[in-house]
Scaffold this active site. Structure first.
Site, PDB file in Angstrom:
ATOM      1  CB  CYS A 108      -3.420  -8.401 -22.925  1.00  0.00           C
ATOM      2  SG  CYS A 108      -1.911  -7.765 -22.364  1.00  0.00           S
ATOM      3  CG  HIS A 240      -2.880 -11.265 -26.079  1.00  0.00           C
ATOM      4  ND1 HIS A 240      -2.381 -10.202 -26.540  1.00  0.00           N
ATOM      5  CD2 HIS A 240      -2.069 -11.592 -24.809  1.00  0.00           C
ATOM      6  CE1 HIS A 240      -1.425  -9.553 -25.639  1.00  0.00           C
ATOM      7  NE2 HIS A 240      -1.547 -10.315 -24.540  1.00  0.00           N
ATOM      8  CG  ASN A 270       1.841  -8.817 -24.814  1.00  0.00           C
ATOM      9  OD1 ASN A 270       0.961  -8.023 -25.267  1.00  0.00           O
ATOM     10  ND2 ASN A 270       1.714  -9.704 -23.691  1.00  0.00           N
TER      11      ASN A 270
HETATM   12  N1  COA Z   1      17.002 -13.483 -20.720  1.00  0.00           N
HETATM   13  C1  COA Z   1      17.827 -14.528 -20.136  1.00  0.00           C
HETATM   14  N2  COA Z   1      17.315 -15.374 -19.128  1.00  0.00           N
HETATM   15  C2  COA Z   1      16.204 -14.842 -18.742  1.00  0.00           C
HETATM   16  C3  COA Z   1      15.507 -14.057 -19.069  1.00  0.00           C
HETATM   17  C4  COA Z   1      15.842 -13.433 -20.185  1.00  0.00           C
HETATM   18  N3  COA Z   1      15.004 -12.273 -20.677  1.00  0.00           N
HETATM   19  N4  COA Z   1      14.167 -13.852 -18.363  1.00  0.00           N
HETATM   20  C5  COA Z   1      14.329 -15.021 -17.303  1.00  0.00           C
HETATM   21  N5  COA Z   1      15.562 -15.492 -17.460  1.00  0.00           N
HETATM   22  C6  COA Z   1      16.140 -16.549 -16.791  1.00  0.00           C
HETATM   23  C7  COA Z   1      15.302 -16.769 -15.572  1.00  0.00           C
HETATM   24  O1  COA Z   1      16.003 -15.859 -14.508  1.00  0.00           O
HETATM   25  C8  COA Z   1      15.605 -18.306 -15.055  1.00  0.00           C
HETATM   26  O2  COA Z   1      16.893 -18.408 -14.496  1.00  0.00           O
HETATM   27  P1  COA Z   1      17.322 -19.344 -13.452  1.00  0.00           P
HETATM   28  O3  COA Z   1      16.805 -20.929 -13.797  1.00  0.00           O
HETATM   29  O4  COA Z   1      18.574 -19.297 -13.055  1.00  0.00           O
HETATM   30  O5  COA Z   1      16.293 -18.818 -12.319  1.00  0.00           O
HETATM   31  C9  COA Z   1      15.510 -18.700 -16.492  1.00  0.00           C
HETATM   32  O6  COA Z   1      15.627 -17.739 -17.530  1.00  0.00           O
HETATM   33  C10 COA Z   1      14.109 -19.362 -16.774  1.00  0.00           C
HETATM   34  O7  COA Z   1      13.192 -18.548 -16.167  1.00  0.00           O
HETATM   35  P2  COA Z   1      11.490 -18.971 -16.739  1.00  0.00           P
HETATM   36  O8  COA Z   1      10.969 -17.758 -15.849  1.00  0.00           O
HETATM   37  O9  COA Z   1      11.336 -20.212 -16.167  1.00  0.00           O
HETATM   38  O10 COA Z   1      11.657 -18.868 -18.204  1.00  0.00           O
HETATM   39  P3  COA Z   1      10.562 -19.188 -19.177  1.00  0.00           P
HETATM   40  O11 COA Z   1      10.729 -20.079 -19.830  1.00  0.00           O
HETATM   41  O12 COA Z   1       9.114 -19.545 -17.979  1.00  0.00           O
HETATM   42  O13 COA Z   1      10.260 -17.892 -19.815  1.00  0.00           O
HETATM   43  C11 COA Z   1       8.847 -16.151 -20.045  1.00  0.00           C
HETATM   44  C12 COA Z   1      10.093 -16.585 -19.243  1.00  0.00           C
HETATM   45  C13 COA Z   1       8.565 -14.559 -19.102  1.00  0.00           C
HETATM   46  C14 COA Z   1       9.301 -15.794 -21.251  1.00  0.00           C
HETATM   47  C15 COA Z   1       7.736 -16.816 -19.715  1.00  0.00           C
HETATM   48  O14 COA Z   1       7.418 -17.311 -18.609  1.00  0.00           O
HETATM   49  C16 COA Z   1       6.218 -16.067 -20.259  1.00  0.00           C
HETATM   50  O15 COA Z   1       6.193 -15.739 -21.424  1.00  0.00           O
HETATM   51  N6  COA Z   1       5.155 -16.043 -19.439  1.00  0.00           N
HETATM   52  C17 COA Z   1       4.125 -15.479 -19.842  1.00  0.00           C
HETATM   53  C18 COA Z   1       4.149 -13.922 -19.920  1.00  0.00           C
HETATM   54  C19 COA Z   1       3.119 -13.365 -20.604  1.00  0.00           C
HETATM   55  O16 COA Z   1       2.711 -13.546 -21.629  1.00  0.00           O
HETATM   56  N7  COA Z   1       2.599 -12.128 -20.188  1.00  0.00           N
HETATM   57  C20 COA Z   1       1.833 -11.357 -20.484  1.00  0.00           C
HETATM   58  C21 COA Z   1       0.172 -11.639 -20.335  1.00  0.00           C
HETATM   59  S1  COA Z   1      -0.673 -10.570 -20.913  1.00  0.00           S
END
Ligand code: COA
Length: 313
Positions: A108, A240, A270
């Site tokens: 990215c 980004h 993204n």
């Molecule tokens: N829909 C519903 N629930 C979801 C889900 C979805 N698409 N994805 C994950 N969950 C659940 C998880 O299983 C977790 O449940 P649990 O508490 O029972 O285990 C809960 O939601 C919280 O998960 P968590 O990973 O803490 O959520 P978050 O607030 O961190 O959001 C992302 C998850 C992926 C959106 C976030 O971590 C993120 O954006 N990270 C950066 C990713 C990124 O930018 N990647 C590219 C880099 S170039």
């Protein structure tokens, strides 16, 4: 460097959060609240086709003779083939016969890495460069994994540049195979006749989230330091487009008004190396940025990679 023209290409097919909730256990509400994303585009053509479309728009926008382009660099992690590069396929498609063409894989951050390479090559003997970010992320996304499939989309952005005011850069990498990766083809020591397959993208969302905030903050501060400027000298930051909450956190930590960050992730998600290129093109075409504005482009991604550039439009 001076930007002469801007272009983008986005597939017509729109996939909404509701569409994804038919594939995995998720909801429109959850995705919007946690990421800010509503829709993403999914491509039925390969990365080089989107790249060529964006490139052609940028060349037309620049109003230059295509034969003047002597360098093509495409940032991508989803090239059509192991070889030839996407840049070479764009060269063939558009008949850019006078160019040297190659790809850069900085995930990215790829478009920012590509701009740094271009800035250096313009100081050697290249005159006009086409810089592209193009991805068909849907090729490497597992649409049964709700962790990743909600985040990514397909698209391409491109600019034509020539030598101009100095651009400033900060770039960094930290080798890591734990939090964000997509495996390549496997070894074949037994010389088996086998079908070659690639791997899906794997992500530890929470770890990437934490890394992203630190990386963006560092990249913005370092490039300001490099240019001997402060954030008040900057007209717009084009980040980004990964997650609205990452931007909100960075804005809050750095005490920067969130409106200074140009965002379009709501509609595209993204798009990896294409994301900053598409956002830059849209910011220019919507007159959000204008001639002489000072703009920071900033990104982070797999590798791990991160970086920024400060350019005058
Ligand atoms: N829909 C519903 N629930 C979801 C889900 C979805 N698409 N994805 C994950 N969950 C659940 C998880 O299983 C977790 O449940 P649990 O508490 O029972 O285990 C809960 O939601 C919280 O998960 P968590 O990973 O803490 O959520 P978050 O607030 O961190 O959001 C992302 C998850 C992926 C959106 C976030 O971590 C993120 O954006 N990270 C950066 C990713 C990124 O930018 N990647 C590219 C880099 S170039």
């Amino acid at each position: 460097m001076k930007i002469l023209g801007y272009g983008k290409s986005l597939p017509n097919k729109i996939v909404s959060n509701d569409d994804l909730s038919k594939l995995v256990e998720t909801s429109d509400e959850w995705i919007i609240q946690r990421t800010g994303i509503r829709n993403r585009r999914i491509s039925d053509v390969n990365t080089s086709v989107l790249a060529s479309q964006a490139a052609l728009e940028a060349i037309n926008d620049a109003q230059i003779d295509k034969d003047d382009i002597d360098l093509i660099i495409c940032a991508t992690m989803t090239a059509d083939n192991a070889t030839p590069s996407v840049a070479c396929l764009v060269q063939k498609e558009l008949g850019l016969e006078n160019a040297t063409a190659f790809d850069i894989n900085g995930a990215c951050t790829g478009f920012i890495y590509a701009l740094k390479v271009v800035e250096g090559l313009l100081k050697l003997n290249h005159k006009k460069a086409l810089v592209i970010g193009s991805e068909v992320m849907s090729k490497v996304i597992d649409f049964t994994d709700r962790n990743t499939c909600i985040l990514f989309g397909d698209g391409a952005g491109a600019i034509v540049v020539e030598k101009g005011e100095d651009a400033y850069f900060f770039t960094k990498s930290k080798g890591n195979f734990d939090v964000l990766y997509a495996e390549g083809t496997s070894l074949n020591t037994d010389l088996d006749v086998k079908e070659i397959t690639g791997g899906f993208l794997y992500m530890d969302g929470r770890e990437v989230f934490k890394f992203a905030i630190r990386a963006m903050e560092e990249a913005i501060l370092k490039v300001l330091e490099e240019a001997n400027l402060t954030i008040d000298d900057i007209d717009m930051i084009i980040p980004h487009q990964a997650n609205q909450r990452i931007i909100s956190n960075v804005a809050k930590r750095m005490k920067i008004d969130e409106s200074k960050f140009f965002m379009n992730l709501e509609e595209y998600g993204n798009t990896s190396a294409a994301s900053v290129a598409i956002a830059l093109t849209e910011a220019k075409k919507q007159n959000v940025i204008k001639e002489k504005d000072k703009v920071i482009l900033v990104g982070f991604g797999a590798g791990l990679t991160w970086g920024s550039t400060l350019i005058e439009i």
